[in-house]
Motif scaffolding. Structure first.
Motif, PDB file in Angstrom:
ATOM      1  N   LEU A   1     -49.176  24.843  43.701  1.00  0.00           N
ATOM      2  CA  LEU A   1     -49.882  24.248  42.569  1.00  0.00           C
ATOM      3  C   LEU A   1     -50.915  25.187  41.969  1.00  0.00           C
ATOM      4  CD1 LEU A   1     -50.412  20.620  43.941  1.00  0.00           C
ATOM      5  CD2 LEU A   1     -48.531  21.520  42.569  1.00  0.00           C
ATOM      6  N   ALA A   2     -51.267  26.238  42.667  1.00  0.00           N
ATOM      7  CA  ALA A   2     -52.247  27.190  42.144  1.00  0.00           C
ATOM      8  C   ALA A   2     -51.643  28.105  41.087  1.00  0.00           C
ATOM      9  CB  ALA A   2     -52.837  28.014  43.280  1.00  0.00           C
ATOM     10  N   HIS A   3     -50.310  28.193  41.055  1.00  0.00           N
ATOM     11  CA  HIS A   3     -49.629  29.059  40.092  1.00  0.00           C
ATOM     12  C   HIS A   3     -48.457  28.280  39.487  1.00  0.00           C
ATOM     13  CE1 HIS A   3     -51.552  31.767  43.075  1.00  0.00           C
ATOM     14  NE2 HIS A   3     -51.931  32.404  41.986  1.00  0.00           N
ATOM     15  N   LEU A   4     -48.783  27.345  38.590  1.00  0.00           N
ATOM     16  CA  LEU A   4     -47.768  26.470  38.013  1.00  0.00           C
ATOM     17  C   LEU A   4     -46.870  27.181  37.011  1.00  0.00           C
ATOM     18  CD1 LEU A   4     -49.808  23.182  37.474  1.00  0.00           C
ATOM     19  CD2 LEU A   4     -48.091  23.659  39.222  1.00  0.00           C
ATOM     20  N   ARG A   5     -47.379  28.251  36.371  1.00  0.00           N
ATOM     21  CA  ARG A   5     -46.608  29.007  35.383  1.00  0.00           C
ATOM     22  C   ARG A   5     -46.083  28.079  34.290  1.00  0.00           C
ATOM     23  NH1 ARG A   5     -44.704  31.476  40.455  1.00  0.00           N
ATOM     24  NH2 ARG A   5     -45.619  33.556  40.608  1.00  0.00           N
ATOM     25  N   LEU A   6     -47.003  27.469  33.567  1.00  0.00           N
ATOM     26  CA  LEU A   6     -46.638  26.510  32.529  1.00  0.00           C
ATOM     27  C   LEU A   6     -46.255  27.213  31.240  1.00  0.00           C
ATOM     28  CD1 LEU A   6     -49.458  23.856  33.035  1.00  0.00           C
ATOM     29  CD2 LEU A   6     -47.169  23.907  34.047  1.00  0.00           C
ATOM     30  N   GLY A   7     -45.187  26.724  30.627  1.00  0.00           N
ATOM     31  CA  GLY A   7     -44.757  27.195  29.325  1.00  0.00           C
ATOM     32  C   GLY A   7     -44.987  26.121  28.284  1.00  0.00           C
ATOM     33  N   ALA A   8     -44.224  26.164  27.204  1.00  0.00           N
ATOM     34  CA  ALA A   8     -44.417  25.208  26.108  1.00  0.00           C
ATOM     35  C   ALA A   8     -43.073  24.806  25.518  1.00  0.00           C
ATOM     36  CB  ALA A   8     -45.312  25.816  25.034  1.00  0.00           C
ATOM     37  N   SER A   9     -43.058  23.669  24.816  1.00  0.00           N
ATOM     38  CA  SER A   9     -41.828  23.187  24.184  1.00  0.00           C
ATOM     39  C   SER A   9     -42.148  22.496  22.865  1.00  0.00           C
ATOM     40  CB  SER A   9     -41.090  22.213  25.111  1.00  0.00           C
ATOM     41  OG  SER A   9     -41.835  21.015  25.272  1.00  0.00           O
ATOM     42  N   LEU A  10     -41.175  22.526  21.965  1.00  0.00           N
ATOM     43  CA  LEU A  10     -41.253  21.843  20.686  1.00  0.00           C
ATOM     44  C   LEU A  10     -39.896  21.212  20.427  1.00  0.00           C
ATOM     45  CD1 LEU A  10     -42.749  21.221  17.986  1.00  0.00           C
ATOM     46  CD2 LEU A  10     -41.784  23.370  17.119  1.00  0.00           C
ATOM     47  N   ALA A  11     -39.874  19.914  20.087  1.00  0.00           N
ATOM     48  CA  ALA A  11     -38.607  19.209  19.912  1.00  0.00           C
ATOM     49  C   ALA A  11     -38.644  18.313  18.677  1.00  0.00           C
ATOM     50  CB  ALA A  11     -38.282  18.370  21.148  1.00  0.00           C
ATOM     51  N   LEU A  12     -37.481  18.153  18.054  1.00  0.00           N
ATOM     52  CA  LEU A  12     -37.264  17.222  16.951  1.00  0.00           C
ATOM     53  C   LEU A  12     -36.119  16.304  17.335  1.00  0.00           C
ATOM     54  CD1 LEU A  12     -37.389  19.704  13.925  1.00  0.00           C
ATOM     55  CD2 LEU A  12     -39.244  18.231  14.746  1.00  0.00           C
ATOM     56  N   SER A  13     -36.260  15.019  17.028  1.00  0.00           N
ATOM     57  CA  SER A  13     -35.203  14.091  17.417  1.00  0.00           C
ATOM     58  C   SER A  13     -35.031  12.978  16.388  1.00  0.00           C
ATOM     59  CB  SER A  13     -35.492  13.481  18.800  1.00  0.00           C
ATOM     60  OG  SER A  13     -36.609  12.629  18.757  1.00  0.00           O
ATOM     61  N   GLY A  14     -33.858  12.395  16.423  1.00  0.00           N
ATOM     62  CA  GLY A  14     -33.553  11.208  15.642  1.00  0.00           C
ATOM     63  C   GLY A  14     -33.023  10.137  16.569  1.00  0.00           C
ATOM     64  N   ALA A  15     -33.301   8.887  16.252  1.00  0.00           N
ATOM     65  CA  ALA A  15     -32.885   7.806  17.145  1.00  0.00           C
ATOM     66  C   ALA A  15     -32.524   6.563  16.337  1.00  0.00           C
ATOM     67  CB  ALA A  15     -33.992   7.479  18.155  1.00  0.00           C
ATOM     68  N   TYR A  16     -31.726   5.713  16.958  1.00  0.00           N
ATOM     69  CA  TYR A  16     -31.283   4.458  16.330  1.00  0.00           C
ATOM     70  C   TYR A  16     -31.427   3.356  17.361  1.00  0.00           C
ATOM     71  CZ  TYR A  16     -28.196   0.999  14.166  1.00  0.00           C
ATOM     72  OH  TYR A  16     -27.669  -0.155  13.616  1.00  0.00           O
ATOM     73  N   ARG A  17     -32.225   2.327  17.019  1.00  0.00           N
ATOM     74  CA  ARG A  17     -32.397   1.215  17.961  1.00  0.00           C
ATOM     75  C   ARG A  17     -31.183   0.318  17.893  1.00  0.00           C
ATOM     76  NH1 ARG A  17     -35.485  -1.083  21.485  1.00  0.00           N
ATOM     77  NH2 ARG A  17     -37.148   0.477  21.286  1.00  0.00           N
ATOM     78  N   LEU A  18     -30.439   0.297  18.973  1.00  0.00           N
ATOM     79  CA  LEU A  18     -29.209  -0.478  19.045  1.00  0.00           C
ATOM     80  C   LEU A  18     -29.463  -1.941  19.369  1.00  0.00           C
ATOM     81  CD1 LEU A  18     -26.087  -0.051  18.911  1.00  0.00           C
ATOM     82  CD2 LEU A  18     -26.155   0.246  21.400  1.00  0.00           C
ATOM     83  N   SER A  19     -30.479  -2.190  20.179  1.00  0.00           N
ATOM     84  CA  SER A  19     -30.818  -3.563  20.561  1.00  0.00           C
ATOM     85  C   SER A  19     -32.308  -3.622  20.873  1.00  0.00           C
ATOM     86  CB  SER A  19     -30.011  -4.000  21.790  1.00  0.00           C
ATOM     87  OG  SER A  19     -30.452  -3.319  22.952  1.00  0.00           O
TER      88      SER A  19
END
Length: 278
Positions: free
Chosen positions: A57-75
């Motif tokens: 846990l002292a060296h987590l080596r965190l990176g980054a992310s970027l996301a785009l999404s589309g969704a449809y509520r079915l129920s």
């Protein structure tokens, strides 16, 4: 590390600032079946593989992310979802039990996936206005591991550092959980945690054994075995280089801003919820 977590702190603050003043508006903008949604996510990543140790846990080596999404509520409980993402990960033998091998990598990769999101409670539940959810899906990623050497960055996959030409478009399986922490009109803010299991052990360009260096270019050999850079003798061909028993993957903890897209059906429903004007 703290800079990657800043969006999460902002989102948690929004839970207390936005929600009390907008509870009535949120009811108007409840998601109903046939609702379309768009979202953007910003998160922090952590790679899991041969160059990372789970308990370190002292060296987590965190990176980054970027996301785009589309969704449809079915129920009232099920949402169909498709997403495209760009994520940065990295790893190193430094600060691990096998730091003497001195290997490292970094990678900026895209992925795409489709799947479903299932709410614990229906969206029209009378006493639970926010529902946690689980999600799962499948997709593809493109692996592009690189390493820095003598002041330059090199593409490791094309150099065949283990003497194999592996598939750079592996299948991915994603699963996780999420929770909508606040809402305002047609905007909602979710916190979401996922794990992506990659159907390959070469996300970090590391899997099996050291190859025969005499059959490689000098650059490929130098990036395949980097022990000489720290004053150690090179490994022999066939010596263990990675753990092929377990594939690689990555965690992502993100904030997801969701926008409810207005449609003709949607506008009619919301007018009905507001009631006649006085």
């Amino acid at each position: 590390m703290r800079s990657y977590l800043l969006p999460l702190y902002i989102g948690l603050a929004g839970l207390f600032v936005l929600e009390p003043a907008t509870a009535q508006k949120t009811a108007i903008y409840q998601e109903k079946p046939r609702t379309w949604l768009a979202s953007v996510s910003l998160g922090t990543t952590r790679y899991t593989g041969d160059m990372n140790e789970p308990g370190n846990l002292a060296h987590l080596r965190l990176g980054a992310s970027l996301a785009l999404s589309g969704a449809y509520r079915l129920s009232n409980r099920v949402v169909l979802r498709a997403e495209a993402q760009l994520y940065y990960i990295y790893g190193s033998h430094k600060y691990t039990r096998i730091d003497y091998n001195n290997l490292s990598f970094h990678s900026l990769n895209p992925d795409v996936w489709v799947g479903a999101q299932v709410d614990f409670w229906p969206t029209d539940h009378r006493t639970r206005p926010r529902s946690p959810y689980v999600l799962a899906g499948v997709g593809l990623t493109y692996m592009s591991p690189r390493a820095n050497y003598q002041g330059k960055s090199y593409d490791l996959a094309s150099l065949h550092t283990e003497g194999v030409d592996y598939n750079r478009f592996p299948l991915i399986i994603r699963y996780g959980v999420g929770y909508p922490i606040c809402a305002r009109d047609r905007w909602k803010l979710h916190v979401e945690g996922t794990y992506t299991h990659v159907r390959s052990d070469y996300l970090d360009d590391l899997s099996t054994v050291y190859p025969d260096f005499s059959q490689m270019s000098p650059l490929a050999a130098a990036l395949s075995d980097r022990r000489s850079e720290i004053g150690l003798p090179p490994n022999r061909p066939g010596a263990k280089r990675g753990n092929a028993d377990k594939n690689d993957g990555y965690f992502i903890l993100s904030l997801r801003a969701v926008y409810v897209i207005r449609t003709p059906w949607d506008r009619g429903y919301r007018r009905q919820r507001r009631g006649p004007r006085q």
